[in-house]
Design an enzyme around this catalytic site. Structure first.
Site, PDB file in Angstrom:
ATOM      1  N   LYS A  32       0.463  -1.142   0.417  1.00  0.00           N
ATOM      2  CA  LYS A  32      -0.395  -0.002   0.194  1.00  0.00           C
ATOM      3  C   LYS A  32       0.789   1.090   0.304  1.00  0.00           C
ATOM      4  O   LYS A  32       0.779   1.910  -0.990  1.00  0.00           O
ATOM      5  CB  LYS A  32      -0.435  -0.240   1.200  1.00  0.00           C
ATOM      6  N   ASN A  33       2.071   1.162   0.742  1.00  0.00           N
ATOM      7  CA  ASN A  33       2.393   1.863   0.693  1.00  0.00           C
ATOM      8  C   ASN A  33       3.505   2.707  -0.274  1.00  0.00           C
ATOM      9  O   ASN A  33       4.516   3.353   0.133  1.00  0.00           O
ATOM     10  CB  ASN A  33       2.903   2.197   2.532  1.00  0.00           C
ATOM     11  N   CYS A  38      -4.591  12.287  12.977  1.00  0.00           N
ATOM     12  CA  CYS A  38      -5.382  11.180  12.970  1.00  0.00           C
ATOM     13  C   CYS A  38      -5.577   9.943  14.488  1.00  0.00           C
ATOM     14  O   CYS A  38      -4.991  10.906  15.222  1.00  0.00           O
ATOM     15  CB  CYS A  38      -4.579  10.156  11.198  1.00  0.00           C
ATOM     16  N   ARG A  96       0.429  14.768  12.522  1.00  0.00           N
ATOM     17  CA  ARG A  96       0.539  13.887  11.189  1.00  0.00           C
ATOM     18  C   ARG A  96       0.692  16.162  10.834  1.00  0.00           C
ATOM     19  O   ARG A  96       0.442  15.538   9.628  1.00  0.00           O
ATOM     20  CB  ARG A  96       0.159  13.045  11.526  1.00  0.00           C
ATOM     21  N   ASP A 142       4.680   0.403  12.057  1.00  0.00           N
ATOM     22  CA  ASP A 142       3.978  -0.432  11.131  1.00  0.00           C
ATOM     23  C   ASP A 142       3.501  -1.887  11.937  1.00  0.00           C
ATOM     24  O   ASP A 142       2.617  -1.948  11.476  1.00  0.00           O
ATOM     25  CB  ASP A 142       3.785  -0.210   9.532  1.00  0.00           C
ATOM     26  N   ARG A 182      -8.218  -0.719   4.675  1.00  0.00           N
ATOM     27  CA  ARG A 182      -7.361   0.702   4.210  1.00  0.00           C
ATOM     28  C   ARG A 182      -6.195   0.102   4.292  1.00  0.00           C
ATOM     29  O   ARG A 182      -5.678   0.299   2.706  1.00  0.00           O
ATOM     30  CB  ARG A 182      -7.568   1.431   5.381  1.00  0.00           C
TER      31      ARG A 182
HETATM   32  C1  EPZ Z   1       4.448   7.079   6.088  1.00  0.00           C
HETATM   33  O1  EPZ Z   1       3.340   7.485   6.551  1.00  0.00           O
HETATM   34  C2  EPZ Z   1       3.669   5.769   5.748  1.00  0.00           C
HETATM   35  N1  EPZ Z   1       1.977   5.949   5.191  1.00  0.00           N
HETATM   36  C3  EPZ Z   1       2.986   5.680   7.798  1.00  0.00           C
HETATM   37  O2  EPZ Z   1       2.418   3.880   7.489  1.00  0.00           O
HETATM   38  C4  EPZ Z   1       4.057   4.758   8.250  1.00  0.00           C
HETATM   39  O3  EPZ Z   1       3.680   4.460   9.696  1.00  0.00           O
HETATM   40  C5  EPZ Z   1       4.794   6.330   8.035  1.00  0.00           C
HETATM   41  O4  EPZ Z   1       5.605   6.596   6.894  1.00  0.00           O
HETATM   42  C6  EPZ Z   1       6.173   6.378   9.148  1.00  0.00           C
HETATM   43  O5  EPZ Z   1       7.447   4.650   8.696  1.00  0.00           O
HETATM   44  C7  EPZ Z   1       2.059   6.224   3.933  1.00  0.00           C
HETATM   45  O6  EPZ Z   1       3.635   5.524   3.884  1.00  0.00           O
HETATM   46  C8  EPZ Z   1       1.114   6.101   2.776  1.00  0.00           C
HETATM   47  P1  EPZ Z   1       6.307  10.273   7.882  1.00  0.00           P
HETATM   48  P2  EPZ Z   1       4.134   9.022   6.767  1.00  0.00           P
HETATM   49  O7  EPZ Z   1       6.212  11.077   7.944  1.00  0.00           O
HETATM   50  O8  EPZ Z   1       4.959   9.537   5.590  1.00  0.00           O
HETATM   51  C9  EPZ Z   1       6.262  13.545  11.985  1.00  0.00           C
HETATM   52  C10 EPZ Z   1       0.464   2.714   8.276  1.00  0.00           C
HETATM   53  O9  EPZ Z   1      -0.179   1.625   9.054  1.00  0.00           O
HETATM   54  N2  EPZ Z   1       6.257  14.778  10.693  1.00  0.00           N
HETATM   55  O10 EPZ Z   1       8.134   9.318   8.183  1.00  0.00           O
HETATM   56  O11 EPZ Z   1       3.007  10.142   7.275  1.00  0.00           O
HETATM   57  C11 EPZ Z   1       4.941  12.696  11.523  1.00  0.00           C
HETATM   58  O12 EPZ Z   1       4.078  13.336  12.351  1.00  0.00           O
HETATM   59  C12 EPZ Z   1       0.697   3.624   8.076  1.00  0.00           C
HETATM   60  O13 EPZ Z   1       0.148   2.454   6.697  1.00  0.00           O
HETATM   61  C13 EPZ Z   1       6.531  15.852  11.115  1.00  0.00           C
HETATM   62  O14 EPZ Z   1       6.588  16.209  11.557  1.00  0.00           O
HETATM   63  O15 EPZ Z   1       5.246   9.274   8.075  1.00  0.00           O
HETATM   64  C14 EPZ Z   1       5.213  11.980  12.466  1.00  0.00           C
HETATM   65  O16 EPZ Z   1       5.942  11.517  14.064  1.00  0.00           O
HETATM   66  C15 EPZ Z   1       1.128   4.905   9.001  1.00  0.00           C
HETATM   67  N3  EPZ Z   1       5.857  16.716  10.230  1.00  0.00           N
HETATM   68  C16 EPZ Z   1       6.994  10.987  11.863  1.00  0.00           C
HETATM   69  O17 EPZ Z   1       7.529  12.189  11.557  1.00  0.00           O
HETATM   70  C17 EPZ Z   1       6.523  16.143   8.370  1.00  0.00           C
HETATM   71  O18 EPZ Z   1       6.415  17.441   7.522  1.00  0.00           O
HETATM   72  C18 EPZ Z   1       6.887  10.296  10.578  1.00  0.00           C
HETATM   73  O19 EPZ Z   1       6.221  10.784   9.788  1.00  0.00           O
HETATM   74  C19 EPZ Z   1       5.951  14.886   8.463  1.00  0.00           C
HETATM   75  C20 EPZ Z   1       6.423  13.749   8.941  1.00  0.00           C
END
Ligand code: EPZ
Length: 435
Positions: free
Chosen positions: A22-23, A117, A122, A312, A404
């Site tokens: 998915k990701n 969420c 996020r 995850d 999802r």
């Molecule tokens: C991706 O989310 C995945 N989703 C998530 O999978 C996964 O948990 C996550 O990466 C971490 O591996 C998809 O790929 C669609 P991040 P993403 O940006 O990109 C903070 C699932 O269950 N952050 O690496 O949103 C954020 O709040 C989902 O399949 C900022 O502060 O993750 C989080 O605490 C859940 N500012 C941390 O960084 C930003 O601009 C990691 O977020 C971006 C992120």
């Protein structure tokens, strides 16, 4: 809302074919906005989030057609650019991945800010900082983010190459800015990038489209911008989180599961952990087998960006530790609120104490079936695994969360020996993703 009824205990045994990730599929679909040519993707998982992304792309003018397992996407330059609306973005945060491609190719994009969420606030500050580093003018108003390239004599200008360092390795941020940089004028160097396998896969697709990229999937990515990109054909890489979920299921139920069409190296952090807990782990070129026959040893984990233990799989692993003989600590460092599965596990008899980002689990506990509620995608999977190990009947509510990110989980479990243990109770409201 659909529910799952699970009659435990139920031992998982057999082989499961891993779906496309998915990701990895979500950014791959967004990448089609970078070109007018046709992008053909195979192994796109039939899960709700991809259905939502497809709806968003169609709203943006992309022609999507699927035939014999392939998804064809074509985005003819529209006369005017539509927004990515709140009602779509709020249901799936990854919608924000259309921002980089749209502003890079069309010079303008307006995307609803994704809300928070269940697992955390996020924000997308790093996505926006990266695009600004490439010269985009970014404004936030009325709940929308607008990104524009600087005007030029011939109309909407182009992004320009730059050196940018992420303040931490954000997966989505890396993907958004990487896609935008492929069409920027000049060279871009991105530092402190996320290294998840899904980013490596996105780099492969973009390169097939004619982008000039080195280092995708490592902490430093260099992109030589090009004037335009072509179409491509690409098979989405296997879903390591789906595979990991079923492999943990084998350990959870003292069973034996083989995941095929997968990449063991992408799951190394989990497989090393399961081996240390006392499971037998056997890998070949494209399969992984996990078997548990004896007791489980408690082992601590700390989630971290790849190649650390994947956040995850945290919920699923935490459920497993309820079966280990002793106390283990699960530390969640990626998201600030990713223990919502704990109260539900407690209702099944689990002994878990949470303090801040640390959960301490004491086992082994003979879990008992209960009525529980899914709160987010991976918490849902955790509750399914716990219900399979529990004695008695469990009813898991709100499994639209599960849909999802997992293709027909009940069918896959039934093929893994749970035919008499797992059934979906359908309700009329839930509109399921088109298969
Ligand atoms: C991706 O989310 C995945 N989703 C998530 O999978 C996964 O948990 C996550 O990466 C971490 O591996 C998809 O790929 C669609 P991040 P993403 O940006 O990109 C903070 C699932 O269950 N952050 O690496 O949103 C954020 O709040 C989902 O399949 C900022 O502060 O993750 C989080 O605490 C859940 N500012 C941390 O960084 C930003 O601009 C990691 O977020 C971006 C992120």
């Amino acid at each position: 809302m659909d529910k799952l009824r699970i009659q435990g205990p139920c031992r998982l045994e057999g082989t499961t074919v891993v779906a496309g990730a998915k990701n990895a599929a979500l950014p791959a679909l967004a990448a089609c906005l970078l070109t007018e040519a046709t992008v053909t993707l195979t192994r796109v998982p039939a899960v709700r989030d991809l259905w939502t992304m497809r709806k968003l792309l169609e709203h943006l003018g992309v022609n999507c057609s699927s035939s014999s397992g392939a998804l064809e996407l074509r985005h003819i330059t529209p006369s005017e650019i539509d927004d990515a609306p709140y009602d779509l973005v709020k249901t799936m945060r990854a919608s924000v991945l259309v921002l980089g491609p749209l502003v890079a190719r069309l010079g303008h994009a307006r995307v609803s800010l994704p809300g928070g969420c269940a697992i955390g606030v996020r924000p997308i500050d790093q996505h926006l900082a990266g695009l600004e580093a490439l010269g985009a003018d970014v404004t936030l108003e009325h709940g929308y983010v607008t990104a524009r390239t600087p005007p030029s004599a011939s109309g909407a200008g182009r992004l320009r190459g730059a050196r940018f360092r992420f303040s931490f390795p954000t997966v989505g941020g890396t993907e958004n800015v990487l896609m935008a940089a492929t069409l920027a004028r000049g060279t871009t160097v991105l530092e402190n990038c996320a290294c998840e396998p899904e980013i490596r896969d996105l780099g492969l697709l973009l390169t097939k489209m004619g982008a000039r990229i080195s280092g995708a999937g490592t902490a430093t990515i260099e992109i030589e911008g090009v004037d335009s990109l072509s179409g491509a054909e690409h098979s989405i890489l296997p879903d390591r989180i789906e595979a990991g979920t079923y492999l943990i299921g084998a350990a959870m139920t003292a069973g034996r599961v083989t995941a095929t069409d997968t990449v063991a190296a992408d799951l190394a952090p989990l497989l090393e952990q399961l081996a240390e807990c006392g499971c037998a782990v056997d890998c070949s070129a494209s399969t992984i087998t996990v078997e548990r026959s004896g007791g489980l040893q408690p082992r601590n984990i700390v989630t971290a960006p790849h190649p650390g233990f994947p956040t995850d799989l945290q919920a699923q692993y935490l459920a497993l530790m309820t079966q280990a003989a002793g106390t283990s600590a699960v530390c969640e460092t990626v998201f600030e609120n990713r223990f919502q599965h704990v109260p539900e596990l407690r209702r099944m008899g689990a002994e878990i104490e949470v303090a801040g980002n640390l959960a301490r689990v004491t086992g082994p506990t003979q879990l008992t079936g209960a009525r529980v509620m899914a709160t987010d995608l991976r918490a849902s999977a955790c509750l399914v695994l716990a219900a399979l190990a529990a004695h008695g009947e469990s009813i898991i509510d709100r499994i639209y969360h599960l849909d999802r990110g997992y293709e027909s989980m009940e069918l896959k479990l039934q093929q893994l020996g749970a035919a008499s243990c797992v059934e979906r109770i359908e309700s009329f409201q839930d509109e399921r993703p088109k298969q």
